[in-house]
Design a protein around this motif. Sequence first.
Motif, PDB file in Angstrom:
ATOM      1  N   GLY A 144       0.807  -1.223   0.000  1.00  0.00           N
ATOM      2  CA  GLY A 144       0.000   0.000   0.000  1.00  0.00           C
ATOM      3  C   GLY A 144       0.839   1.270   0.000  1.00  0.00           C
ATOM      4  N   ILE A 145       2.090   1.139  -0.462  1.00  0.00           N
ATOM      5  CA  ILE A 145       3.005   2.290  -0.472  1.00  0.00           C
ATOM      6  C   ILE A 145       3.255   2.720  -1.912  1.00  0.00           C
ATOM      7  CG2 ILE A 145       5.343   3.079   0.103  1.00  0.00           C
ATOM      8  CD1 ILE A 145       5.320   0.864   2.328  1.00  0.00           C
ATOM      9  N   VAL A 146       2.820   3.918  -2.260  1.00  0.00           N
ATOM     10  CA  VAL A 146       3.098   4.435  -3.606  1.00  0.00           C
ATOM     11  C   VAL A 146       4.412   5.217  -3.585  1.00  0.00           C
ATOM     12  CG1 VAL A 146       0.697   4.491  -4.349  1.00  0.00           C
ATOM     13  CG2 VAL A 146       1.679   6.491  -3.185  1.00  0.00           C
ATOM     14  N   PHE A 147       4.999   5.423  -4.770  1.00  0.00           N
ATOM     15  CA  PHE A 147       6.375   5.935  -4.817  1.00  0.00           C
ATOM     16  C   PHE A 147       6.552   7.338  -4.232  1.00  0.00           C
ATOM     17  CE2 PHE A 147       6.727   7.558  -9.558  1.00  0.00           C
ATOM     18  CZ  PHE A 147       5.467   8.137  -9.474  1.00  0.00           C
ATOM     19  N   THR A 148       5.484   8.137  -4.232  1.00  0.00           N
ATOM     20  CA  THR A 148       5.600   9.468  -3.626  1.00  0.00           C
ATOM     21  C   THR A 148       5.828   9.380  -2.111  1.00  0.00           C
ATOM     22  OG1 THR A 148       3.185   9.526  -3.564  1.00  0.00           O
ATOM     23  CG2 THR A 148       4.243  10.711  -5.364  1.00  0.00           C
ATOM     24  N   GLU A 149       5.409   8.250  -1.507  1.00  0.00           N
ATOM     25  CA  GLU A 149       5.623   8.049  -0.071  1.00  0.00           C
ATOM     26  C   GLU A 149       7.104   7.873   0.272  1.00  0.00           C
ATOM     27  OE1 GLU A 149       3.389   8.128   2.542  1.00  0.00           O
ATOM     28  OE2 GLU A 149       2.178   8.977   0.932  1.00  0.00           O
ATOM     29  N   ARG A 150       7.918   7.582  -0.735  1.00  0.00           N
ATOM     30  CA  ARG A 150       9.354   7.395  -0.525  1.00  0.00           C
ATOM     31  C   ARG A 150      10.125   8.710  -0.588  1.00  0.00           C
ATOM     32  NH1 ARG A 150       9.971   2.994   2.311  1.00  0.00           N
ATOM     33  NH2 ARG A 150       9.157   1.114   1.334  1.00  0.00           N
ATOM     34  N   LEU A 151       9.410   9.811  -0.805  1.00  0.00           N
ATOM     35  CA  LEU A 151      10.058  11.125  -0.866  1.00  0.00           C
ATOM     36  C   LEU A 151      10.020  11.784   0.503  1.00  0.00           C
ATOM     37  CD1 LEU A 151       8.334  12.449  -4.122  1.00  0.00           C
ATOM     38  CD2 LEU A 151      10.659  11.536  -3.931  1.00  0.00           C
ATOM     39  N   GLY A 152      10.877  12.763   0.690  1.00  0.00           N
ATOM     40  CA  GLY A 152      10.783  13.598   1.885  1.00  0.00           C
ATOM     41  C   GLY A 152       9.524  14.455   1.787  1.00  0.00           C
ATOM     42  N   PRO A 153       9.122  15.091   2.904  1.00  0.00           N
ATOM     43  CA  PRO A 153       7.836  15.800   2.929  1.00  0.00           C
ATOM     44  C   PRO A 153       7.703  16.916   1.879  1.00  0.00           C
ATOM     45  CG  PRO A 153       9.056  16.083   4.999  1.00  0.00           C
ATOM     46  CD  PRO A 153       9.783  15.070   4.202  1.00  0.00           C
ATOM     47  N   VAL A 154       8.759  17.668   1.656  1.00  0.00           N
ATOM     48  CA  VAL A 154       8.648  18.780   0.697  1.00  0.00           C
ATOM     49  C   VAL A 154       8.571  18.242  -0.734  1.00  0.00           C
ATOM     50  CG1 VAL A 154       9.776  20.839  -0.239  1.00  0.00           C
ATOM     51  CG2 VAL A 154       9.821  20.408   2.232  1.00  0.00           C
ATOM     52  N   SER A 155       9.467  17.291  -1.054  1.00  0.00           N
ATOM     53  CA  SER A 155       9.451  16.709  -2.395  1.00  0.00           C
ATOM     54  C   SER A 155       8.123  16.005  -2.681  1.00  0.00           C
ATOM     55  CB  SER A 155      10.574  15.677  -2.540  1.00  0.00           C
ATOM     56  OG  SER A 155      11.810  16.263  -2.274  1.00  0.00           O
ATOM     57  N   LYS A 156       7.587  15.373  -1.658  1.00  0.00           N
ATOM     58  CA  LYS A 156       6.301  14.678  -1.825  1.00  0.00           C
ATOM     59  C   LYS A 156       5.189  15.670  -2.159  1.00  0.00           C
ATOM     60  CE  LYS A 156       2.931  12.266   1.016  1.00  0.00           C
ATOM     61  NZ  LYS A 156       2.695  11.591   2.292  1.00  0.00           N
ATOM     62  N   ARG A 157       5.178  16.789  -1.432  1.00  0.00           N
ATOM     63  CA  ARG A 157       4.157  17.801  -1.660  1.00  0.00           C
ATOM     64  C   ARG A 157       4.273  18.362  -3.083  1.00  0.00           C
ATOM     65  NH1 ARG A 157       0.259  20.478   0.379  1.00  0.00           N
ATOM     66  NH2 ARG A 157       0.095  22.736   0.172  1.00  0.00           N
ATOM     67  N   LEU A 158       5.514  18.618  -3.499  1.00  0.00           N
ATOM     68  CA  LEU A 158       5.737  19.123  -4.862  1.00  0.00           C
ATOM     69  C   LEU A 158       5.273  18.109  -5.905  1.00  0.00           C
ATOM     70  CD1 LEU A 158       9.283  20.760  -4.708  1.00  0.00           C
ATOM     71  CD2 LEU A 158       7.108  21.901  -5.223  1.00  0.00           C
ATOM     72  N   ALA A 159       5.618  16.852  -5.681  1.00  0.00           N
ATOM     73  CA  ALA A 159       5.271  15.805  -6.655  1.00  0.00           C
ATOM     74  C   ALA A 159       3.759  15.661  -6.777  1.00  0.00           C
ATOM     75  CB  ALA A 159       5.900  14.477  -6.241  1.00  0.00           C
ATOM     76  N   LEU A 160       3.059  15.671  -5.638  1.00  0.00           N
ATOM     77  CA  LEU A 160       1.603  15.513  -5.683  1.00  0.00           C
ATOM     78  C   LEU A 160       0.942  16.731  -6.323  1.00  0.00           C
ATOM     79  CD1 LEU A 160       0.929  13.751  -2.247  1.00  0.00           C
ATOM     80  CD2 LEU A 160       0.864  12.745  -4.537  1.00  0.00           C
ATOM     81  N   ARG A 161       1.559  17.903  -6.096  1.00  0.00           N
ATOM     82  CA  ARG A 161       1.035  19.117  -6.733  1.00  0.00           C
ATOM     83  C   ARG A 161       1.226  19.036  -8.252  1.00  0.00           C
ATOM     84  NH1 ARG A 161       3.406  24.820  -4.886  1.00  0.00           N
ATOM     85  NH2 ARG A 161       4.853  24.256  -6.540  1.00  0.00           N
ATOM     86  N   ASP A 162       2.412  18.597  -8.673  1.00  0.00           N
ATOM     87  CA  ASP A 162       2.672  18.414 -10.115  1.00  0.00           C
ATOM     88  C   ASP A 162       1.682  17.430 -10.726  1.00  0.00           C
ATOM     89  OD1 ASP A 162       4.766  20.141 -10.004  1.00  0.00           O
ATOM     90  OD2 ASP A 162       6.337  18.594 -10.061  1.00  0.00           O
ATOM     91  N   TYR A 163       1.426  16.358  -9.982  1.00  0.00           N
ATOM     92  CA  TYR A 163       0.525  15.332 -10.497  1.00  0.00           C
ATOM     93  C   TYR A 163      -0.900  15.886 -10.649  1.00  0.00           C
ATOM     94  CZ  TYR A 163      -2.254  11.107 -10.830  1.00  0.00           C
ATOM     95  OH  TYR A 163      -3.160  10.165 -11.233  1.00  0.00           O
ATOM     96  N   GLU A 164      -1.333  16.680  -9.672  1.00  0.00           N
ATOM     97  CA  GLU A 164      -2.670  17.290  -9.777  1.00  0.00           C
ATOM     98  C   GLU A 164      -2.748  18.187 -11.009  1.00  0.00           C
ATOM     99  OE1 GLU A 164      -5.459  16.573  -8.333  1.00  0.00           O
ATOM    100  OE2 GLU A 164      -4.334  15.034  -7.258  1.00  0.00           O
ATOM    101  N   LYS A 165      -1.663  18.911 -11.263  1.00  0.00           N
ATOM    102  CA  LYS A 165      -1.630  19.776 -12.460  1.00  0.00           C
ATOM    103  C   LYS A 165      -1.743  18.922 -13.723  1.00  0.00           C
ATOM    104  CE  LYS A 165       1.361  23.436 -10.836  1.00  0.00           C
ATOM    105  NZ  LYS A 165       2.817  23.704 -10.762  1.00  0.00           N
ATOM    106  N   LEU A 166      -0.991  17.831 -13.764  1.00  0.00           N
ATOM    107  CA  LEU A 166      -1.030  16.938 -14.932  1.00  0.00           C
ATOM    108  C   LEU A 166      -2.442  16.406 -15.151  1.00  0.00           C
ATOM    109  CD1 LEU A 166       2.236  14.880 -14.281  1.00  0.00           C
ATOM    110  CD2 LEU A 166       1.807  16.297 -16.298  1.00  0.00           C
TER     111      LEU A 166
END
Length: 170
Positions: A144-166
């Motif tokens: 139940g662990i997706v790859f964004t969970e392997r990022l630090g908190p700031v990188s994770k937030r950025l990645a999820l924001r990028d994904y929402e934009k996509l």
Amino acid sequence: MAVLSVRLWPDPVLTTKAKPVDVIDDELRKFMEDMALTMYKADGVGLAAPQVGVSKRVIVIDVPGDEQEAGSGLIYAVNPKVIHKEGANAITEGCLSFPGLDIKVKRSEKVTVEYQDLNGAVQTIKAGGTLAICFQHEIDHLDGIVFTERLGPVSKRLALRDYEKLRRLK
Ligand code: NI
């Protein structure tokens, strides 16, 4: 064979721990063939059952060019687990459940994975390179662990924001 529909983040099946497989039968074999077809059609190198909505511990992997390190070609792995890991590596990964998102994730450099094949026989594979990364990524899906969970908190937030934009651009 059938192409299965791939679940996209934030589908809750992607954060659910998958159940071990007790019986390897024709139904499971057919399902895993469908998974392989789905992976190839989507141009992926790995797919975990939760990504097609089935919360079972099975994955399929086919990493081109890793034949020397791997056995070769397509791997069907039932109840896979990492039994040894060493080193550290970070390469850019994608995920069929996060279309368009590429992120650099820290992983072990080499792993030894134990799993059952389609006949129920126990196999052990020592993997390096992309195959090692792929095993870790797909086994994470089973937990139940997706790859964004392997990022630090700031990188994770950025990645999820990028994904929402996509997703909005689609
Ligand atoms: Ni993935």
